[in-house]
Design a protein around this motif. Structure first.
Motif, PDB file in Angstrom:
ATOM      1  N   UNK A 289      27.717  38.732  23.251  1.00 46.94           N
ATOM      2  CA  UNK A 289      27.753  37.916  24.290  1.00 46.94           C
ATOM      3  C   UNK A 289      27.273  38.734  25.586  1.00 46.94           C
ATOM      4  N   UNK A 290      27.440  40.139  25.611  1.00 49.60           N
ATOM      5  CA  UNK A 290      27.141  41.124  26.568  1.00 49.60           C
ATOM      6  C   UNK A 290      25.624  41.186  26.715  1.00 49.60           C
ATOM      7  N   UNK A 291      25.098  41.564  25.332  1.00 49.90           N
ATOM      8  CA  UNK A 291      23.616  41.752  25.138  1.00 49.90           C
ATOM      9  C   UNK A 291      22.850  40.418  25.224  1.00 49.90           C
TER      10      UNK A 291
ATOM     11  N   UNK B 274      15.681  45.948  14.172  1.00 52.26           N
ATOM     12  CA  UNK B 274      15.482  45.332  13.127  1.00 52.26           C
ATOM     13  C   UNK B 274      15.301  43.796  13.280  1.00 52.26           C
ATOM     14  N   UNK B 275      16.231  43.411  14.432  1.00 56.02           N
ATOM     15  CA  UNK B 275      16.154  42.070  14.716  1.00 56.02           C
ATOM     16  C   UNK B 275      14.983  41.607  15.719  1.00 56.02           C
TER      17      UNK B 275
ATOM     18  N   UNK C  61      24.864  45.330  12.758  1.00 54.03           N
ATOM     19  CA  UNK C  61      23.867  44.231  12.352  1.00 54.03           C
ATOM     20  C   UNK C  61      24.249  42.771  12.613  1.00 54.03           C
ATOM     21  N   UNK C  62      25.613  42.534  12.287  1.00 56.03           N
ATOM     22  CA  UNK C  62      26.135  41.128  12.596  1.00 56.03           C
ATOM     23  C   UNK C  62      26.001  40.911  14.073  1.00 56.03           C
ATOM     24  N   UNK C  63      26.252  41.937  14.885  1.00 53.35           N
ATOM     25  CA  UNK C  63      26.097  41.617  16.469  1.00 53.35           C
ATOM     26  C   UNK C  63      24.897  41.158  16.640  1.00 53.35           C
TER      27      UNK C  63
ATOM     28  N   UNK D 297      23.368  37.157  15.527  1.00 53.66           N
ATOM     29  CA  UNK D 297      23.615  36.111  16.287  1.00 53.66           C
ATOM     30  C   UNK D 297      23.109  35.792  17.455  1.00 53.66           C
ATOM     31  N   UNK D 298      22.052  36.973  18.127  1.00 49.43           N
ATOM     32  CA  UNK D 298      21.675  36.986  19.239  1.00 49.43           C
ATOM     33  C   UNK D 298      20.222  35.880  19.289  1.00 49.43           C
ATOM     34  N   UNK D 299      20.075  35.126  20.193  1.00 48.24           N
ATOM     35  CA  UNK D 299      18.929  34.343  20.048  1.00 48.24           C
ATOM     36  C   UNK D 299      17.833  34.901  20.718  1.00 48.24           C
TER      37      UNK D 299
END
Length: 203
Positions: free
Chosen positions: A32-34, A70-71, A196-198, A201-203
């Protein structure tokens, strides 16, 4: 991205379902911060903090940046720091190398390490330091507290926009034992998976 790192990540992301739900709620606070910083057109500044800045916080720094890359999440910088400076622990460096990072050393006393995760990207510069070091931004930070001791000993970190307690078991307890390498690799894998999980889930 280095092929060894990509292979490691491919295995790590298979473990998302093994992250406990209560732990995911903590990790979502980092996401959420990111997300908020990116939505505001700002750079997300993540600092991973542990007492001696020697093991878990460095894993957080290198995996946080690697996961963001990576994402394809741009404008993310990662740092690590402690309440006191020691050195990037040799066992942690060894675990990071086994995960696929290419690491070079400069100097002898609290050396600086260049940590490569991608041949096309500048390396991460890792060395032990306190959270007051000049290399740490002074505003807009999200402090991820990777040990309970640092969380208790750091009542205030300058420049923090968010502070999240996300402790990990210290592999230091296994230094010099037959389980040493196994435990360092285990902690490296856990922190990799959760970073990686963090970012997944970032759009």
């Amino acid at each position: 991205m280095l092929p060894e790192i990509k292979n490691y990540i491919s295995e790590a992301i298979k473990s998302f379902d093994s992250i406990p739900e209560e732990r995911k709620e903590v990790l979502k606070k980092i996401s959420q911060y990111v997300q908020k910083r990116i939505s505001e057109g700002k750079t997300a500044e993540l600092i991973y903090v542990c007492t001696h800045n020697s093991r878990r916080s460095h894993f957080g720094q290198i995996w946080g940046k690697t996961a963001a890359s990576y994402y394809g999440i741009n404008n993310v910088n990662t740092y690590s720091a402690g309440t006191e400076a020691t050195a990037f622990n040799a066992n942690a460096i060894n675990a990071a190398r086994q995960a696929g990072f290419r690491i070079t050393q400069e100097g002898e006393n609290n050396p600086r390490y260049s940590v490569f995760y991608d041949e096309q990207q500048s390396p991460l510069i890792c060395f032990s330091k306190t959270y007051l070091d000049d290399s740490i931004p002074k505003e807009g930070l999200c402090a991820v507290m990777t040990c309970t001791e640092a969380d208790g000993n750091c009542p205030f970190i300058p420049g923090t926009e968010a502070r999240i307690s996300c402790p990990y078991v210290d592999p230091k307890a296994f230094d010099g034992t037959p389980q040493q390498d196994e435990k360092y690799q285990e902690r490296c894998k856990q922190i990799a998976t959760e970073c990686l999980y963090v970012f997944s889930i970032i759009k």
